[in-house]
Write an enzyme that holds these catalytic residues in place. Structure first.
Site, short mmCIF file in Angstrom:
data_model
loop_
_atom_site.label_atom_id
_atom_site.label_comp_id
_atom_site.label_asym_id
_atom_site.label_seq_id
_atom_site.Cartn_x
_atom_site.Cartn_y
_atom_site.Cartn_z
NE ARG A 1 -0.06 1.03 2.87
CZ ARG A 1 -0.32 1.74 3.99
NH1 ARG A 1 -0.86 1.18 5.04
NH2 ARG A 1 -0.04 3.03 4.06
CD GLN B 1 9.33 -10.10 -2.41
OE1 GLN B 1 9.56 -10.40 -1.24
NE2 GLN B 1 10.20 -9.43 -3.12
CG ASN B 2 5.75 -4.77 -5.11
OD1 ASN B 2 6.30 -5.12 -4.06
ND2 ASN B 2 6.34 -4.05 -6.02
CG HIS C 1 3.81 -11.61 -0.57
ND1 HIS C 1 4.94 -10.90 -0.21
CD2 HIS C 1 4.09 -12.91 -0.26
CE1 HIS C 1 5.85 -11.72 0.29
NE2 HIS C 1 5.36 -12.95 0.27
N GLY D 1 14.40 -3.98 -6.23
CA GLY D 1 13.79 -3.32 -5.08
C GLY D 1 13.23 -4.23 -4.02
#
Ligand code: OAD
Length: 233
Positions: free
Chosen positions: A60, A90-91, A108, A174
């Site tokens: 990632r 949240q990314n 997160h 999104g």
């Protein structure tokens, strides 16, 4: 004396980074189709197979290193020229930072940070470097990615909630709104606030929100332009 600026909260999920080449989680091509959540996104999975979890987040991180902010990230940062803007994301990528947003809450966690296995305090910046089993925190424990796994406490939730309560506009981009408690943040926005969601699909639209089904890279700059020019959408 300057007038107090209107507050905008922008709440984003994986879809805002999709056009930068970052994979989303759900849907046919999402990460959770290929990887079991319990293996790579839980503390139990980490204990069971640490190298697997390290590899998953190393991939990632290297994807993010190669990615660039897209027109949606850039437009969101442009809102700062007129409004008091807080991005609640949240990314775990850093594309909002790289686009120029300067008030960001990563509920997160963040890929470019790591911490001791059991310590939220022992945070360190690792940039885009991979973590290995030899990556050790100053307190001697194995470094883990600074990401929130299922069953762990979300970061900055109360602070994010206060910003939602003060918002006169909310722009959601999104996200499937499938993960709690963060999806509940949307309910904290005032009844009278203008609330817009830009995403490709959504099972349930929260009360009071207007859904615009569109790609973030096209639609977010349009919404931002309208808000900067004081026009209706
Ligand atoms: P999801 O993968 O659940 O949802 C992404 C959403 O983005 C979907 O609803 C798509 O329709 C939409 N989408 C995809 N491409 C888009 C585009 N170009 N423009 C606009 N929308 C687009 O991702 P999240 O909602 O962010 O948490 O997932 C929430 C959390 O679930 C993540 O933070 C992660 C994951 O498990 C943890 O790992 C704790």
């Amino acid at each position: 004396m300057k007038n107090k600026r209107e507050k905008i909260v922008v709440f984003t999920g994986a879809g805002v980074s999709a056009e930068s080449g970052i994979q989303t989680f759900r849907g046919d091509t999402g990460l959770w189709c290929k990887h079991a959540i319990e293996d790579v996104a839980t503390y139990e999975g980490w204990l069971r197979n640490t190298p697997l979890v390290l590899d998953f987040y190393n991939k990632r991180r290297s994807d993010v290193a190669k990615a660039e902010p897209n027109p949606a990230h850039i437009a969101i940062a442009e809102l700062q020229s007129k409004f008091d803007v807080v991005v609640v994301t949240q990314n775990i990528d850093d594309l909002h930072e790289r686009a120029g947003s300067n008030a960001i809450i990563h509920v997160h966690g963040e890929l470019t940070k790591a911490r001791g296995t059991d310590s939220l305090q022992m945070l360190c910046d690792i940039g885009y470097e991979p973590l290995t089993e030899k990556s050790i925190c100053p307190n001697g424990s194995q470094l883990r990615p600074h990401v929130v796994w299922f069953g762990e406490e979300v970061l900055g939730y109360e602070e994010a909630c206060e910003h939602f309560k003060e918002a006169s506009r909310v722009l959601v981009v999104g996200t499937s709104l499938a993960v709690f408690p963060v999806a509940n943040l949307l309910n904290a926005a005032p009844f009278g606030a203008e609330k817009v969601i830009v995403t490709l699909d959504l099972e349930r639209v929260p009360e009071g929100y207007q859904l615009i089904r569109a790609e973030a890279g096209n639609m977010v700059p349009h919404v931002v332009n309208c808000w900067l020019e004081d026009q209706s959408l």
